[in-house]
Motif scaffolding. Structure first.
Motif, mmCIF file in Angstrom:
data_model
loop_
_atom_site.group_PDB
_atom_site.id
_atom_site.type_symbol
_atom_site.label_atom_id
_atom_site.label_comp_id
_atom_site.label_asym_id
_atom_site.label_seq_id
_atom_site.Cartn_x
_atom_site.Cartn_y
_atom_site.Cartn_z
ATOM 1 N N GLY A 179 0.811 -1.207 0.000
ATOM 2 C CA GLY A 179 0.000 0.000 0.000
ATOM 3 C C GLY A 179 0.846 1.259 0.000
ATOM 4 N N SER A 180 0.178 2.407 -0.233
ATOM 5 C CA SER A 180 0.891 3.675 -0.357
ATOM 6 C C SER A 180 1.410 4.208 0.966
ATOM 7 C CB SER A 180 -0.036 4.723 -0.986
ATOM 8 O OG SER A 180 -1.195 4.896 -0.190
ATOM 9 N N THR A 181 0.948 3.631 2.091
ATOM 10 C CA THR A 181 1.406 4.112 3.393
ATOM 11 C C THR A 181 2.492 3.226 3.993
ATOM 12 O OG1 THR A 181 -0.360 2.875 4.493
ATOM 13 C CG2 THR A 181 -0.807 5.176 3.944
ATOM 14 N N GLY A 182 2.974 2.248 3.235
ATOM 15 C CA GLY A 182 4.019 1.365 3.733
ATOM 16 C C GLY A 182 3.559 0.561 4.937
ATOM 17 N N ALA A 183 2.327 0.038 4.883
ATOM 18 C CA ALA A 183 1.745 -0.663 6.028
ATOM 19 C C ALA A 183 2.535 -1.915 6.401
ATOM 20 C CB ALA A 183 0.302 -1.042 5.712
ATOM 21 N N MET A 184 2.700 -2.102 7.720
ATOM 22 C CA MET A 184 3.394 -3.270 8.254
ATOM 23 C C MET A 184 2.510 -3.936 9.304
ATOM 24 S SD MET A 184 6.590 -3.901 7.143
ATOM 25 C CE MET A 184 7.320 -4.729 8.560
ATOM 26 N N LEU A 185 2.460 -5.271 9.274
ATOM 27 C CA LEU A 185 1.766 -6.008 10.322
ATOM 28 C C LEU A 185 2.736 -6.181 11.479
ATOM 29 C CD1 LEU A 185 -0.819 -7.509 11.129
ATOM 30 C CD2 LEU A 185 0.205 -9.599 10.207
ATOM 31 N N MET A 186 2.325 -5.725 12.668
ATOM 32 C CA MET A 186 3.191 -5.750 13.842
ATOM 33 C C MET A 186 2.542 -6.583 14.948
ATOM 34 S SD MET A 186 5.500 -3.645 12.603
ATOM 35 C CE MET A 186 6.520 -3.022 13.956
ATOM 36 N N GLU A 187 3.359 -7.054 15.891
ATOM 37 C CA GLU A 187 2.851 -7.889 16.973
ATOM 38 C C GLU A 187 3.454 -7.432 18.296
ATOM 39 O OE1 GLU A 187 1.940 -12.334 16.531
ATOM 40 O OE2 GLU A 187 3.842 -12.314 17.637
ATOM 41 N N ASP A 188 2.604 -7.390 19.358
ATOM 42 C CA ASP A 188 3.113 -7.001 20.671
ATOM 43 C C ASP A 188 3.477 -8.246 21.481
ATOM 44 O OD1 ASP A 188 0.750 -8.096 21.680
ATOM 45 O OD2 ASP A 188 -0.232 -6.149 21.945
ATOM 46 N N ALA A 189 3.922 -8.031 22.706
ATOM 47 C CA ALA A 189 4.400 -9.132 23.551
ATOM 48 C C ALA A 189 3.303 -10.125 23.884
ATOM 49 C CB ALA A 189 5.007 -8.564 24.833
ATOM 50 N N GLU A 190 2.028 -9.681 23.887
ATOM 51 C CA GLU A 190 0.906 -10.563 24.214
ATOM 52 C C GLU A 190 0.350 -11.294 22.997
ATOM 53 O OE1 GLU A 190 1.054 -7.349 25.483
ATOM 54 O OE2 GLU A 190 1.882 -8.234 27.313
ATOM 55 N N GLY A 191 0.942 -11.039 21.837
ATOM 56 C CA GLY A 191 0.472 -11.709 20.629
ATOM 57 C C GLY A 191 -0.592 -10.949 19.867
ATOM 58 N N ASN A 192 -0.989 -9.776 20.380
ATOM 59 C CA ASN A 192 -1.950 -8.952 19.641
ATOM 60 C C ASN A 192 -1.269 -8.365 18.419
ATOM 61 O OD1 ASN A 192 -4.066 -9.202 21.653
ATOM 62 N ND2 ASN A 192 -2.789 -7.871 22.926
ATOM 63 N N ARG A 193 -1.997 -8.318 17.319
ATOM 64 C CA ARG A 193 -1.409 -7.809 16.088
ATOM 65 C C ARG A 193 -2.002 -6.451 15.722
ATOM 66 N NH1 ARG A 193 0.096 -12.748 11.938
ATOM 67 N NH2 ARG A 193 1.606 -13.734 13.343
ATOM 68 N N TRP A 194 -1.139 -5.627 15.140
ATOM 69 C CA TRP A 194 -1.519 -4.260 14.799
ATOM 70 C C TRP A 194 -0.998 -3.914 13.417
ATOM 71 C CZ3 TRP A 194 -4.271 -2.057 18.803
ATOM 72 C CH2 TRP A 194 -4.143 -2.705 20.042
ATOM 73 N N VAL A 195 -1.630 -2.923 12.798
ATOM 74 C CA VAL A 195 -1.154 -2.425 11.509
ATOM 75 C C VAL A 195 -0.512 -1.062 11.729
ATOM 76 C CG1 VAL A 195 -1.788 -1.645 9.200
ATOM 77 C CG2 VAL A 195 -2.883 -3.664 10.183
ATOM 78 N N MET A 196 0.752 -0.919 11.344
ATOM 79 C CA MET A 196 1.458 0.351 11.472
ATOM 80 C C MET A 196 1.613 0.972 10.086
ATOM 81 S SD MET A 196 5.291 1.161 12.959
ATOM 82 C CE MET A 196 4.864 0.779 14.657
ATOM 83 N N LYS A 197 1.202 2.242 9.976
ATOM 84 C CA LYS A 197 1.302 2.947 8.703
ATOM 85 C C LYS A 197 2.116 4.220 8.873
ATOM 86 C CE LYS A 197 -3.196 1.316 7.028
ATOM 87 N NZ LYS A 197 -4.512 1.720 6.489
ATOM 88 N N LYS A 198 2.887 4.560 7.851
ATOM 89 C CA LYS A 198 3.645 5.810 7.823
ATOM 90 C C LYS A 198 3.303 6.522 6.516
ATOM 91 C CE LYS A 198 7.498 4.079 10.610
ATOM 92 N NZ LYS A 198 8.967 3.876 10.673
ATOM 93 N N GLY A 199 2.401 7.480 6.608
ATOM 94 C CA GLY A 199 1.943 8.166 5.411
ATOM 95 C C GLY A 199 2.924 9.204 4.902
ATOM 96 N N ALA A 200 2.616 9.753 3.722
ATOM 97 C CA ALA A 200 3.468 10.774 3.127
ATOM 98 C C ALA A 200 3.263 12.130 3.787
ATOM 99 C CB ALA A 200 3.171 10.878 1.627
ATOM 100 N N SER A 201 2.143 12.291 4.495
ATOM 101 C CA SER A 201 1.858 13.563 5.155
ATOM 102 C C SER A 201 0.808 13.330 6.235
ATOM 103 C CB SER A 201 1.330 14.593 4.147
ATOM 104 O OG SER A 201 0.053 14.193 3.669
ATOM 105 N N ALA A 202 0.590 14.354 7.063
ATOM 106 C CA ALA A 202 -0.432 14.253 8.110
ATOM 107 C C ALA A 202 -1.817 14.091 7.485
ATOM 108 C CB ALA A 202 -0.386 15.491 8.995
ATOM 109 N N GLU A 203 -2.088 14.819 6.381
ATOM 110 C CA GLU A 203 -3.383 14.710 5.714
ATOM 111 C C GLU A 203 -3.589 13.300 5.163
ATOM 112 O OE1 GLU A 203 -5.918 16.690 5.503
ATOM 113 O OE2 GLU A 203 -4.940 18.175 6.759
ATOM 114 N N HIS A 204 -2.514 12.711 4.659
ATOM 115 C CA HIS A 204 -2.578 11.353 4.124
ATOM 116 C C HIS A 204 -3.076 10.390 5.202
ATOM 117 C CE1 HIS A 204 -0.317 8.008 1.690
ATOM 118 N NE2 HIS A 204 -1.588 7.749 1.863
#
Length: 233
Positions: A189-214
């Motif tokens: 995707g355009s935001t460079g989405a990554m599937l991430m996992e915490d110590a308890e095994g919960n999974r999250w999506v981390m995105k880094k957009g091109a701008s705050a508006e994005h």
């Protein structure tokens, strides 16, 4: 910030004047006194006094004139503060709004919201007017002009649901420190989405957009998807 600039002498035409030329704040009554090169040279050698006090300041409040070279002015303009550390920032008023920048009169919506936070009725009335009022000679409303979007916002016809949407399950507590999340895989995707996992095994999506508006658009889209019953971040 205004008093700190009293009797400071910068080269005429230097970029720093774009920052400090009066009026540069709400109610600013500062004045600029033009000086010839010869007058400045005489000040440096002590042969001429600086412009006299106009009576607005007590004698004990009058600072000695300080003369800055073009190089010193460059450093001050870049650092946005004087050598003694005094910041060259206005008070947090309308003067710091985007339309105080030469050539730009577009109002900033977050600032308008903050300004009228105590009067939601007026804010709502303005928003309704702005969405209906078209810009002269343009195919967009005042609302879309303020938002800085190229296309006008079209009203979406409300569709009655044909069935009830099952409530989404309760989400795990948001991670206290995202730096401790471990990457699982790239999601693209355009935001460079990554599937991430915490110590308890919960999974999250981390995105880094091109701008705050994005990123704001990403959050809004996810909100809409959830309203339709889709399981999204």
């Amino acid at each position: 910030s205004h008093a700190a600039l009293n009797r400071k002498i910068f080269p005429a035409g230097h970029d720093i004047w774009q920052r400090i030329f009066p009026p540069w704040d709400w109610g600013c009554r500062c004045l600029i006194v033009p000086l010839t090169k010869g007058a400045v040279e005489r000040m440096q050698t002590g042969g001429m006094a600086a412009p006299a006090n106009d009576g607005s300041l007590l004698p004990t409040q009058i600072s000695k004139p300080e003369i800055y070279t073009a190089r010193e002015s460059d450093l001050i303009a870049t650092a946005q503060k004087l050598p003694d550390g005094t910041p060259l920032n206005h008070a947090p008023t309308w003067a710091s709004a985007p339309w105080s920048i030469p050539g730009n009169i577009r109002h900033d919506w977050p600032l308008i919201q903050k300004r009228y936070a105590h009067d939601p009725e007026a804010l709502e009335a303005f928003e309704k007017w702005a969405k209906k009022q078209m810009m002269p000679g343009q195919k967009k409303s005042v609302w879309t002009w303020i938002a800085g979007r190229a296309k006008s916002v079209k009203k979406v016809k409300q569709v009655k649901p044909v069935s009830e949407v099952k409530a989404a399950p309760t989400l795990a507590a948001f991670p206290a420190d995202v730096a401790k999340l471990k990457p699982v895989k790239k999601l693209g995707g355009s935001t460079g989405a990554m599937l991430m996992e915490d110590a308890e095994g919960n999974r999250w999506v981390m995105k880094k957009g091109a701008s705050a508006e994005h990123l704001r658009e990403e959050v809004l889209a996810d909100d809409l998807y959830r309203q339709l019953g889709a399981s999204v971040p």
